[in-house]
Design an enzyme around this catalytic site. Structure first.
Site, short mmCIF file in Angstrom:
data_model
loop_
_atom_site.label_atom_id
_atom_site.label_comp_id
_atom_site.label_asym_id
_atom_site.label_seq_id
_atom_site.Cartn_x
_atom_site.Cartn_y
_atom_site.Cartn_z
N ASP A 51 0.81 -1.18 -0.06
CA ASP A 51 -0.23 -0.02 0.20
C ASP A 51 0.98 1.46 0.09
O ASP A 51 0.38 2.48 0.11
CB ASP A 51 -0.81 0.00 1.10
CG ASP A 51 -0.47 -0.06 2.50
OD1 ASP A 51 0.90 -0.14 2.69
OD2 ASP A 51 -1.17 0.01 3.53
N SER A 52 2.08 1.09 0.07
CA SER A 52 3.05 2.15 -0.14
C SER A 52 2.98 3.05 -1.47
O SER A 52 3.43 3.94 -1.72
CB SER A 52 4.53 1.73 -0.16
OG SER A 52 4.86 0.71 -1.13
N GLU A 122 -0.79 -5.53 8.64
CA GLU A 122 0.37 -4.78 9.63
C GLU A 122 -0.47 -5.46 11.06
O GLU A 122 -1.64 -5.31 11.42
CB GLU A 122 0.05 -3.33 9.70
CG GLU A 122 0.70 -2.76 8.37
CD GLU A 122 0.76 -1.10 8.14
OE1 GLU A 122 0.59 -0.69 9.16
OE2 GLU A 122 1.44 -0.73 7.04
N GLU A 189 9.94 -4.01 9.80
CA GLU A 189 10.29 -2.63 9.31
C GLU A 189 10.66 -1.81 10.43
O GLU A 189 10.02 -1.64 11.56
CB GLU A 189 8.75 -2.04 8.79
CG GLU A 189 9.33 -0.72 8.15
CD GLU A 189 8.22 -0.03 7.10
OE1 GLU A 189 7.07 -0.93 6.95
OE2 GLU A 189 8.32 1.04 6.67
O1 KIV Z 1 3.68 -0.92 1.61
C1 KIV Z 1 4.78 -1.56 1.39
O2 KIV Z 1 5.45 -1.28 0.41
C2 KIV Z 1 5.44 -2.35 2.59
C3 KIV Z 1 6.53 -2.66 2.89
C4 KIV Z 1 7.20 -1.33 3.18
C5 KIV Z 1 6.87 -3.87 3.44
O3 KIV Z 1 4.54 -2.87 3.43
#
Ligand code: KIV
Length: 278
Positions: A51-52, A122, A189
């Site tokens: 979701d980044s 998460e 993380e």
């Molecule tokens: O959303 C993302 O890209 C992630 C990575 C930082 C592991 O969760």
């Protein structure tokens, strides 16, 4: 019948990733679109539709605004572009916290509508029960502990976690709970090396680190970060390319060529066939 044999490429499976605990390091990168996924696919074990993408692709200031529909759309693109890597899709903020049934319905939508093999959540305090519910019903889940970007409005910043004793103990417990609930691997993380090592030694599932040292069973980075797309790079990122500068140079040259009428040239132009001329 054609004599040409079609090459059949088998995707890496969830059990194959789990079996890598303590073995060959797991290579994971984020992917958001089909052409980039196709370039990365031969080199990666896992492509994470993270979701980044809210920040890396859509210019948001956090991942909180990312929707299920966005994750499904990008997930479908990554599945079309890849054929070998295991594809894992993040469940966005608000799509799994209300209860196990909400989480199951949305996880099933993700798997059915994209064809990806697993989801990631998460692991806040209430989440291990959800992971257990999903896994028991056939949804493979990757956990995520340490810095939890979806909790930005509680935490107030994206600072590294677990550097004080109480938080260290809480994150270690969260990793245990996540693995015990049945997560097939766990992203760690933004934590100090000692904590990442302790978690990796303590749990039976592979850990995949981002800003969590070399002590983990694998590594993940946000792809546009490691390709140098942004003007700021976090300490834990190694830049493997400088695409921001490269793209800037290419577009500057194109603009100059168009303005000077150097583009398109004859070789880049279609002409009528002689017989078509009056
Ligand atoms: O959303 C993302 O890209 C992630 C990575 C930082 C592991 O969760």
């Amino acid at each position: 019948m054609s004599s040409q044999k079609q090459e059949v490429v088998k995707r890496i499976t969830v059990p194959e990733i789990t079996a890598r605990k303590g073995g060959e390091p797991i290579v994971m990168l984020t992917a958001y679109d089909a052409p980039t996924a196709a370039i990365m696919d031969p080199h990666c074990d896992v492509l994470l539709v993270g979701d980044s993408l809210g920040m890396a692709v859509h210019g948001m200031t956090s991942t909180v605004g990312v929707t299920l529909e966005m994750m499904i759309l990008h997930g479908q693109a990554v599945m079309r572009g890849s054929k070998r890597a295991l594809v894992v899709i993040d469940m966005p903020f608000g799509s799994y916290e209300a209860g196990v049934e909400q989480a199951y319905a949305n996880a099933v939508r993700i798997l059915k509508e994209t064809g990806a093999q697993a989801v990631k959540v998460e692991s806040g305090p209430e989440v291990p029960a959800t992971i257990e519910y999903l896994v028991k019903r056939g949804v493979p889940v990757m956990g995520h502990v340490g810095l939890l970007p979806q909790s930005i409005n509680i935490d107030g910043s994206f600072k590294a976690k677990g550097r004080e004793a109480a938080e260290h103990a809480r994150i270690l417990q969260s990793a245990h709970d996540t693995a015990d609930a049945g997560a097939f691997s766990v992203v760690i993380e933004g934590v100090a090396e000692g904590l990442a090592r302790e978690i990796t030694e303590a749990i039976a599932r592979p850990t995949i680190g981002i800003g969590a040292s070399a002590a983990c069973d694998g590594q993940v980075l946000v792809t546009p970060d490691m390709l140098g797309m942004f003007d700021w790079t976090p300490k834990f990122v190694r830049k493997y390319a400088d695409l921001r500068a490269e793209i800037g140079r290419a577009v500057e040259t194109y603009a100059a060529d168009v303005r000077a009428r150097r583009f398109p040239a004859e070789v880049e132009t279609y002409f009528s066939k002689k017989s078509a001329l009056p």
